[in-house]
Design a protein around this motif. Structure first.
Motif, mmCIF file in Angstrom:
data_model
loop_
_atom_site.group_PDB
_atom_site.id
_atom_site.type_symbol
_atom_site.label_atom_id
_atom_site.label_comp_id
_atom_site.label_asym_id
_atom_site.label_seq_id
_atom_site.Cartn_x
_atom_site.Cartn_y
_atom_site.Cartn_z
ATOM 1 N N ILE A 241 51.440 42.162 40.571
ATOM 2 C CA ILE A 241 50.661 43.262 41.622
ATOM 3 C C ILE A 241 49.272 43.304 41.293
ATOM 4 O O ILE A 241 48.858 43.814 40.222
ATOM 5 N N PRO A 242 48.322 42.610 41.906
ATOM 6 C CA PRO A 242 46.806 42.478 41.574
ATOM 7 C C PRO A 242 46.410 44.144 41.848
ATOM 8 O O PRO A 242 46.888 44.879 42.511
ATOM 9 N N HIS A 243 45.588 44.489 40.977
ATOM 10 C CA HIS A 243 44.651 45.911 41.197
ATOM 11 C C HIS A 243 43.793 46.004 42.074
ATOM 12 O O HIS A 243 43.581 47.074 42.593
ATOM 13 N N ALA A 244 43.173 44.873 42.603
ATOM 14 C CA ALA A 244 42.169 44.980 43.520
ATOM 15 C C ALA A 244 42.600 45.449 44.820
ATOM 16 O O ALA A 244 43.819 45.145 45.405
ATOM 17 N N ALA A 245 42.060 46.209 45.585
ATOM 18 C CA ALA A 245 42.183 47.062 46.737
ATOM 19 C C ALA A 245 42.452 46.121 47.874
ATOM 20 O O ALA A 245 41.914 44.997 48.053
ATOM 21 N N GLY A 246 43.419 46.337 48.448
ATOM 22 C CA GLY A 246 43.934 45.392 49.923
ATOM 23 C C GLY A 246 44.805 44.201 49.518
ATOM 24 O O GLY A 246 45.145 43.488 50.237
ATOM 25 N N LYS A 247 44.881 43.893 48.036
ATOM 26 C CA LYS A 247 45.899 42.675 47.632
ATOM 27 C C LYS A 247 47.249 43.301 47.656
ATOM 28 O O LYS A 247 47.629 44.346 47.328
ATOM 29 N N GLN A 248 48.017 42.348 48.036
ATOM 30 C CA GLN A 248 49.544 42.644 48.268
ATOM 31 C C GLN A 248 50.409 41.852 46.941
ATOM 32 O O GLN A 248 49.738 40.971 46.273
ATOM 33 N N PRO A 249 51.596 42.335 46.678
ATOM 34 C CA PRO A 249 52.045 41.898 45.570
ATOM 35 C C PRO A 249 52.639 40.291 45.952
ATOM 36 O O PRO A 249 52.903 40.040 47.130
ATOM 37 N N ILE A 250 52.668 39.797 44.886
ATOM 38 C CA ILE A 250 52.906 38.189 44.799
ATOM 39 C C ILE A 250 54.506 38.359 44.145
ATOM 40 O O ILE A 250 54.815 38.300 43.152
ATOM 41 N N VAL A 251 55.516 37.694 45.148
ATOM 42 C CA VAL A 251 57.037 37.781 44.494
ATOM 43 C C VAL A 251 57.428 36.515 44.413
ATOM 44 O O VAL A 251 57.292 35.623 45.257
ATOM 45 N N LYS A 252 58.083 35.974 43.172
ATOM 46 C CA LYS A 252 58.621 34.928 42.889
ATOM 47 C C LYS A 252 60.141 34.969 42.506
ATOM 48 O O LYS A 252 60.462 35.644 41.463
ATOM 49 N N LYS A 253 61.036 34.292 42.875
ATOM 50 C CA LYS A 253 62.315 34.140 42.756
ATOM 51 C C LYS A 253 62.366 33.304 41.488
ATOM 52 O O LYS A 253 62.081 32.178 41.631
ATOM 53 N N ILE A 254 63.060 33.642 40.303
ATOM 54 C CA ILE A 254 62.964 32.774 39.125
ATOM 55 C C ILE A 254 64.661 32.432 38.640
ATOM 56 O O ILE A 254 64.854 31.828 38.174
ATOM 57 N N ARG A 255 65.551 33.392 39.316
ATOM 58 C CA ARG A 255 66.949 33.313 39.214
ATOM 59 C C ARG A 255 67.595 33.622 40.325
ATOM 60 O O ARG A 255 67.248 34.396 41.168
ATOM 61 N N THR A 256 68.599 32.680 40.933
ATOM 62 C CA THR A 256 69.358 33.041 42.297
ATOM 63 C C THR A 256 70.575 33.985 41.979
ATOM 64 O O THR A 256 71.135 34.629 43.146
ATOM 65 N N SER A 257 71.037 34.055 40.944
ATOM 66 C CA SER A 257 72.480 35.071 40.901
ATOM 67 C C SER A 257 72.546 35.319 39.500
ATOM 68 O O SER A 257 72.033 35.217 38.415
ATOM 69 N N THR A 258 73.663 36.155 39.301
ATOM 70 C CA THR A 258 74.359 36.726 38.044
ATOM 71 C C THR A 258 73.566 38.054 37.537
ATOM 72 O O THR A 258 74.004 38.692 36.541
ATOM 73 N N TRP A 259 72.604 38.409 38.287
ATOM 74 C CA TRP A 259 71.838 39.469 37.426
ATOM 75 C C TRP A 259 72.021 40.825 38.142
ATOM 76 O O TRP A 259 71.761 41.970 37.713
ATOM 77 N N GLN A 260 73.051 40.888 39.056
ATOM 78 C CA GLN A 260 73.416 42.159 39.651
ATOM 79 C C GLN A 260 74.108 43.226 38.907
ATOM 80 O O GLN A 260 74.073 44.419 39.109
#
Length: 296
Positions: free
Chosen positions: A209-228
């Motif tokens: 999550i950038p601090h700059a106004a107007g910037k949106q979060p950048i989401v990246k998947k790093i694992r697909t399963s087992t963390w639930q």
């Protein structure tokens, strides 16, 4: 899936027996030493708990219980607690908690004469439906720069604190996080914050999550399963730019330790943590002087 201070009302905490200052918070280890972190908790009875975990071979954990702070069963969420042994008020640890549906600033420790003290004051009301709360500081003095709160409908709010200018806060809303089960802060820098988040479907993501106004979060998947299975994720800095992560399954009372590389590109399971982990609320317990998180 889609991931895209008000007036205070003073309230005293009732002390049950002697109040002791919590353990010294674990500092990030050098690369030649095993990293250690302290996972704090609020027990079902309203006591403060500690689990000091060391990533040795084997993994070790020292669990203890401290001061009685809250009415049993009412603590729902907690931010990181920060111990300040050199504060003007004495040796105090403090954090923010949600009691039922209201937010409180809370503290315990000893005053400048060494007398045990604790207490809490109402900071905000009507937070029913919120599932995550965290204060963020990119400095080692522990002064809060941002507060993040996640609501069950997927709205993630960022409150920016302006300590010298009016208005004193700026509130930003990011939508699209309804699948998130819980989160852990892994980076706090002057220009961005990063969280590690698991979903109810089992995937694991970084949320930058950038601090700059107007910037949106950048989401990246790093694992697909087992963390639930994990209801709580607690992270502490390990070395220069890596992270030690404790993932807690409260249903079974088990915790697992992970070494997470910078950027979370490599996540190495270190094994099961000794002890039982069934407390309602878990959080990072740290101290002023400990360098900010820098896991991404």
């Amino acid at each position: 899936m889609s991931l895209t201070r008000t007036s205070a009302v003073a309230a005293s905490a009732v002390l049950m027996g002697a109040l002791a200052t919590g353990p010294a918070a674990a500092a990030p280890a050098a690369t030649t030493a095993a990293c250690t972190m302290t996972v704090g908790s609020v027990t079902a009875g309203g006591d403060i708990g500690y689990s000091t975990i060391t990533a040795g071979s084997p993994i070790s954990a020292k669990q203890s219980t401290g001061v009685h702070m809250f009415t049993p069963g009412i603590t729902k969420l907690s931010t990181t607690w920060v111990r300040n042994p050199k504060s003007s008020g004495g040796d105090l640890a403090s954090g923010e908690v949600m009691l039922n549906t209201n937010l409180y600033s809370a503290w315990y420790g000893t005053d400048k004469t060494g007398r045990p003290i604790s207490g809490f004051s109402n900071s905000d009301k009507n937070y029913q439906g919120y599932t995550y709360d965290e204060n963020v500081s990119d400095r080692s003095d522990g002064v809060v720069d941002y507060t993040y709160r996640l609501r069950s409908d997927g709205a993630l709010y960022r409150l920016q604190w302006h300590w010298t200018d009016f208005p004193y806060t700026t509130n930003t809303r990011f939508d699209g996080f309804s699948a998130v089960k819980t989160m852990a802060l892994i980076s706090a820098t002057p220009t961005y914050d990063t969280f590690l988040a698991n979903t109810r479907g089992g995937a694991l993501y970084t949320i930058h999550i950038p601090h700059a106004a107007g910037k949106q979060p950048i989401v990246k998947k790093i694992r697909t399963s087992t963390w639930q299975t994990f209801e709580s994720l607690v992270a502490q800095r390990c070395g220069a730019q890596s992270t030690l992560l404790t993932a807690i399954d409260k249903d079974t009372g088990t915790a697992y330790l992970y070494a997470v590389s910078h950027g979370a590109t490599v996540i190495k399971g270190l094994g099961k943590v000794p002890g039982t982990y069934k407390d309602p609320v878990y959080y990072l317990y740290t101290s002023t002087g400990v360098p900010p998180l820098y896991g991404e």
